[in-house]
Scaffold this active site. Structure first.
Site, PDB file in Angstrom:
ATOM      1  N   HIS A   1      -7.757  -3.996  -0.583  1.00 24.70           N
ATOM      2  CA  HIS A   1      -7.134  -5.334  -0.890  1.00 24.70           C
ATOM      3  C   HIS A   1      -8.107  -5.892  -1.961  1.00 24.70           C
ATOM      4  O   HIS A   1      -8.145  -7.396  -2.015  1.00 24.70           O
ATOM      5  CB  HIS A   1      -7.201  -6.197   0.100  1.00 24.70           C
ATOM      6  CG  HIS A   1      -6.594  -5.686   1.646  1.00 24.70           C
ATOM      7  ND1 HIS A   1      -7.222  -5.004   2.640  1.00 24.70           N
ATOM      8  CD2 HIS A   1      -5.136  -5.679   1.703  1.00 24.70           C
ATOM      9  CE1 HIS A   1      -6.311  -4.565   3.244  1.00 24.70           C
ATOM     10  NE2 HIS A   1      -4.978  -4.859   3.002  1.00 24.70           N
TER      11      HIS A   1
ATOM     12  N   HIS B   1       0.737  -1.322  -0.237  1.00 19.89           N
ATOM     13  CA  HIS B   1       0.031   0.140  -0.061  1.00 19.89           C
ATOM     14  C   HIS B   1       0.756   1.412   0.070  1.00 19.89           C
ATOM     15  O   HIS B   1       0.355   2.406   0.107  1.00 19.89           O
ATOM     16  CB  HIS B   1      -0.814   0.123   1.153  1.00 19.89           C
ATOM     17  CG  HIS B   1      -1.830  -1.190   1.402  1.00 19.89           C
ATOM     18  ND1 HIS B   1      -2.680  -1.720   0.750  1.00 19.89           N
ATOM     19  CD2 HIS B   1      -1.924  -2.184   2.573  1.00 19.89           C
ATOM     20  CE1 HIS B   1      -3.387  -2.643   0.862  1.00 19.89           C
ATOM     21  NE2 HIS B   1      -2.850  -3.120   1.983  1.00 19.89           N
TER      22      HIS B   1
END
Lengths: 207, 332
Positions: free
Chosen positions: B219, B57
């Site tokens: 996700h 991320h």
């Protein structure tokens, strides 16, 4: 009959071998409801467990502890952490035991289930690995040897995966889109089912 | 989906090696090198802020280690929570003697490992508190905010809590500020194309060439709907509508807005989105303060964007303006 370190180590070894074929299958199942890495995560966790030399442990408590520490170092994922922390619980529970018998397996699995419920906040019926673990814990009650426990466990996981397939997931990432999960296997439950079948494939006669 | 990598098993560690070589203000430490801390070390007498989460991320989580932000970050494998050892180390390394706030996104694995790390550290006398990022409005209704996931808006909590800790506030106060910042933040994402985990053979989800998914998680968690791609203005309108329909209790007339790229969406498209978001906020008579546009929280090569609103009052505005510096965000 006694449940031995050798049998547990042999089970880990079987699970590690089975993961070679299961990794991408479980990733694919997870991609439908999660992020597609359950297989790779478990391959790494079980690989680390197999590499922790479980066969060299001095007791059943020690072997559970080795496996737990190896698993905890290998991942921080929900499923992997729950799996490893339940093994740590079993290690603590059996620390003072002189021996562990196959007859104890049901209550040990039930304790692992309760520990995972407390840690992960899932409930029975949420369509998670817990439902499969619960089914096996109940099925092996009264079994006194490896062969009986293995047969009962295989039957239980075959039953539970079908029983839950048509239900919605109420935990994990899939809970946000529960209706989409109807008809699909929960990746954690599927992994538990496949690994149980791998571990319980043949009677373990060695002691 | 091609990747510029070596062995997938070394993805995280090689990226962290490069990150710390490129930015000497960050140092690797802890179990298996899975903690990033400020290279200058812990500030004695300051409340520490430890975060953590799965990799994949960047800049979140570890890129926000810096002055006026977070002190340490534990790092898991791609999209997996950090393991217990790295959480223990991240807390220890953040401790300057006045306790540590654990500030991270609301995900099961992260929670379990930070909780267990706290249990391990109880005997060492390190006081810990926890605040979870829960800004993703697509992951739960207004009546179940505690179940929502933490996404891009977490950086506002980093900023506010980091500024509070830098001012010398105690642990209770830094924790209050972090919780207030989380409560004042709302985010929604939209996905245009998936990413693929380095170890996986297939993308993390499937989306048709002409489809988008509103409300997607970082996700690839399922969102609110899937439908045909539409113009950017229409997408921006729906995102703003949803955000304004989910106002925090004490929302005022001023917001900071973050238009965030999920990894593979060009800045040009983010500015096209921002242009419309800004118009809609102006129309709603919301004053926009310190807007952010760029890749602040990604999902590797996922295509898409998120929009976050940070509802400001005087206190949060002051904290947002306080000096801070990390490799990916600087306020001076």
């Amino acid at each position: 009959m006694e449940l031995t370190v050798f049998q547990i180590a042999e089970g880990v070894s079987r699970a590690a071998r089975a993961m070679a074929g299961l990794e991408q299958e479980l990733n694919a199942a997870d991609a439908k409801l999660g992020d597609g890495d359950t297989g790779s995560m478990l391959a790494r966790v079980i690989g680390a467990m197999a590499a922790s030399e479980p066969q060299a442990a001095g007791s059943v408590s020690d072997v559970f502890g080795r496996l737990a520490r190896a698993g905890m170092s290998a991942t921080g994922s929900s499923l992997g952490t729950l799996f490893a922390s339940s093994l740590l619980g079993l290690s603590k529970q059996t620390r003072e035991w002189e021996r562990v018998d196959w007859e104890d397996l049901s209550s040990l699995l039930a304790a692992a289930r309760d520990g995972m419920m407390a840690r992960g906040n899932a409930k029975l019926g949420d369509k998670t690995v817990l439902d499969a673990l619960d089914a096996v814990a109940a099925a092996v009650a009264g079994e006194v040897d490896a062969e009986g426990a293995a047969r009962a466990a295989r039957e239980a996981v075959d039953r539970v995966i079908l029983e839950f397939r048509g239900r919605p997931c109420r935990m994990g990432r899939a809970k946000f889109f529960a209706e989409k999960s109807v008809g699909l296997d929960d990746p954690g439950m599927l992994a538990f089912v496949a690994l149980t079948k791998a571990v319980a494939e043949l009677p373990q006669n060695a002691t | 989906m091609k990747k510029l990598i070596n062995d997938p098993a070394h993805y995280v560690d090689e990226a962290l090696d490069g990150l710390t070589l490129a930015f000497p203000s960050l140092a690797r430490d802890g179990a298996a090198g899975r903690v990033i801390r400020r290279a200058e070390g812990v500030t004695s007498g300051k409340v520490g802020i430890a975060s953590g989460g799965g990799f994949g991320h960047l800049p979140l989580f570890t890129g926000y280690v810096g002055r006026g932000l977070i002190d340490t970050c534990s790092i898991g494998n791609v999209f997996e929570g950090p393991n217990i050892d790295s959480c223990v180390d991240a807390i220890r390394l953040a401790d300057g003697g006045r306790g540590v706030l654990r500030l991270y996104g609301n995900y099961g694995g992260d929670r379990m490992n930070f909780d267990m790390a706290g249990e391990v550290l109880e005997d060492e006398g390190i006081r810990c508190t926890t605040v979870l990022g829960t800004d993703d409005i697509a992951s739960g209704g207004p009546d179940e905010i505690g179940r929502r996931r933490g996404v891009a808006g977490l950086i506002y909590a980093y900023k506010a809590a980091g500024a509070s800790a830098d001012r010398g506030a105690d642990l209770e106060e830094v924790t209050r500020v972090a919780a207030k910042a989380v409560a004042a933040t709302r985010t929604i994402g939209v996905g245009l194309a998936p990413c693929r985990l380095p170890s996986a053979a297939k993308p993390s989800f499937e989306l048709a060439e002409d489809e988008i998914e509103m409300g997607i998680g970082i996700h690839g968690e399922p969102g609110i709907w899937r439908d045909r791609l539409r113009p950017a203005d229409a997408i921006a309108d729906e995102m703003v509508d949803r955000l304004l329909a989910d106002l925090p209790a004490h929302a005022g007339s001023e917001v900071s807005v973050l238009v965030n790229g999920l990894g593979a969406t060009p800045l040009e498209e983010l500015f096209i989105l921002y242009r419309r978001v800004r118009k809609r906020l102006d129309d709603a008579r919301l004053n926009v303060f310190q807007p952010l546009v760029g890749n602040y929280v990604t999902s590797m090569e996922m295509q898409g964007a998120s929009v976050s609103l940070f509802h400001l009052d005087e206190e949060l505005k002051t904290l947002l303006c306080a000096p801070a510096e990390c490799p990916f965000w600087r306020v001076s």
